[in-house]
Enzyme design. Structure first.
Site, PDB file in Angstrom:
ATOM      1  N   GLY A  30      51.461  20.198  16.236  1.00 21.24           N
ATOM      2  CA  GLY A  30      51.714  19.005  16.705  1.00 21.24           C
ATOM      3  C   GLY A  30      51.222  19.170  18.144  1.00 21.24           C
ATOM      4  CB  SER A  31      53.101  17.466  21.159  1.00 23.37           C
ATOM      5  OG  SER A  31      52.759  17.356  22.482  1.00 23.37           O
ATOM      6  CB  SER A  68      57.691  -1.414  51.561  1.00 23.31           C
ATOM      7  OG  SER A  68      59.017  -1.437  50.928  1.00 23.31           O
ATOM      8  CD  GLU A 100      64.738  18.708  26.442  1.00 21.64           C
ATOM      9  OE1 GLU A 100      63.814  19.244  26.216  1.00 21.64           O
ATOM     10  OE2 GLU A 100      65.871  18.947  25.962  1.00 21.64           O
ATOM     11  N   GLY A 118      52.567  18.719  25.280  1.00 23.32           N
ATOM     12  CA  GLY A 118      51.177  19.292  24.671  1.00 23.32           C
ATOM     13  C   GLY A 118      50.067  18.637  25.012  1.00 23.32           C
ATOM     14  CB  SER A 156      48.881  18.946  11.059  1.00 21.24           C
ATOM     15  OG  SER A 156      49.595  18.075  11.837  1.00 21.24           O
ATOM     16  CG  HIS A 163      63.316  25.038  23.898  1.00 18.83           C
ATOM     17  ND1 HIS A 163      63.918  25.401  25.149  1.00 18.83           N
ATOM     18  CD2 HIS A 163      64.050  24.348  23.059  1.00 18.83           C
ATOM     19  CE1 HIS A 163      65.231  24.729  25.073  1.00 18.83           C
ATOM     20  NE2 HIS A 163      65.098  24.097  24.050  1.00 18.83           N
ATOM     21  CB  SER A 186      50.845  20.311   6.859  1.00 23.09           C
ATOM     22  OG  SER A 186      50.956  19.728   8.369  1.00 23.09           O
ATOM     23  CG  ASP A 200      64.172  23.275  19.706  1.00 19.26           C
ATOM     24  OD1 ASP A 200      63.418  24.152  19.927  1.00 19.26           O
ATOM     25  OD2 ASP A 200      64.657  22.565  20.580  1.00 19.26           O
TER      26      ASP A 200
END
Length: 333
Positions: free
Chosen positions: A26-27, A252, A195, A134, A53, A108, A51, A83
């Protein structure tokens, strides 16, 4: 004092002759796999049979196997799927392929920190966590730069787990920008807090609230969208480039004065106390237990909230306005 590592501190040689399995494409997965391959590493992508991918990874010149076969063939296994899917994948496809001396890696710390994955003591367990999505990891690598990473060692079975982790961080480009040493606990808890309280939850709620206040007062929805959502990126880009002081230098004086006098009226001590409550729920594992249970019962609350948020007027107005912004990259989802 924070410990930072850079390319001069990393030896890609410790991964030479070894096989890296990137589980997921994925990412993050596509970025890690392609960057490591272009850094001279031997990379296999691990996916499930069927898959979407699979062909995409092969088209990019990568070898693809089902997850178990990729993990079995690898010395260094980086798990880069969601996760909530990792524990099952680990039990079914990764754990049976682990041998003494292999390295299990994560981007993670959620599943290790909250005990959803408990690796055997004879394997290394490390984390290399890029501090960016990613696609940015990939783009920065291709531009000759990198995205900063975190590194942590949970288990050092071979005596060189950190050296292996630093080599991987260098292979994906992170050591070009800097690799900060941390722990699985610190990364997991600060990441979840960031997050929820600021980057995603906090900012989303703030933009929606501003939009609602303006439209309830009779202003055009399009004007409200531009003011509270579209311009957010412009401000964040300034902060990212030079901190709050550079952002304030670039806007400004009227906007800067409004920042000083009105910001504390929006973000009050009550807001801070709510953030403390969020952090406590993360630290005690309450949030993790809720999220794990939510997935076990097919995500009824998650799906309900996703549908509600997708129907918010700011999304509808924004979609129409962005369709006229030819310079924006098309969203593929």
């Amino acid at each position: 004092m924070a410990i930072m590592y850079y390319e001069k501190d990393c030896d890609l040689g410790v991964l030479k002759g070894k096989t890296i399995a990137v589980i997921g494409y994925g990412s993050q997965g596509h970025a890690h796999a392609l960057n490591a391959k272009e850094s001279g590493m031997k990379v296999i992508v691990g996916l499930y049979e069927g898959s979407k991918s699979w062909k995409r990874a092969e088209a990019a010149g990568l070898e693809v196997k089902v997850a178990y076969e990729a993990a079995e063939a690898a010395d260094f296994i980086m798990i880069l799927i969601n996760d909530e899917k990792q524990a099952r994948l680990y039990q079914e496809s990764i754990k049976p392929a682990l041998k003494p001396g292999k390295t299990l890696a994560f981007a993670h710390g959620f599943n290790i920190h909250f005990g959803q994955i408990i690796p055997p003591p004879e394997v290394n367990v490390v984390m290399i966590a890029p501090k960016g999505p990613g696609h940015t990891v990939r783009e920065q690598y291709q531009a000759g730069a990198g995205v900063p990473c975190l590194i942590a060692v949970h288990q050092d079975a071979t005596g060189n787990a950190k050296r292996l982790g630093l080599a991987y961080a260098a292979a994906i480009g992170g050591a070009r920008a800097g690799v900060l040493e941390t722990t699985f606990k610190e990364e997991t808890e600060t990441d979840l807090f960031g997050e929820q309280a600021v980057l995603c939850g906090g900012v989303s709620a703030l933009m929606k609230c501003g939009y609602e206040v303006l439209t309830e007062a009779g202003y055009q929805p399009e004007s409200a969208y531009f003011e509270v959502m579209h311009e957010m990126k412009l401000i964040i880009d300034l902060v990212n480039r030079g901190g709050l002081s550079f952002m304030r230098y670039s806007i400004s004086d009227t906007a800067e004065y409004g920042d000083y006098v009105s910001g504390p009226k929006v973000i009050t001590e009550d807001t801070k106390n709510a953030m403390r409550g969020i952090l406590k729920d993360i630290q005690t594992g309450k949030f993790a237990r809720e999220w794990i249970l939510e997935n076990q019962v097919n995500r009824p609350n998650f799906n309900r909230l996703r549908a509600i948020e997708a129907a918010h007027p700011i999304e509808q107005v924004g979609r129409e306005l962005r369709s006229m912004m030819s310079w924006l990259p098309k969203v593929d989802r």
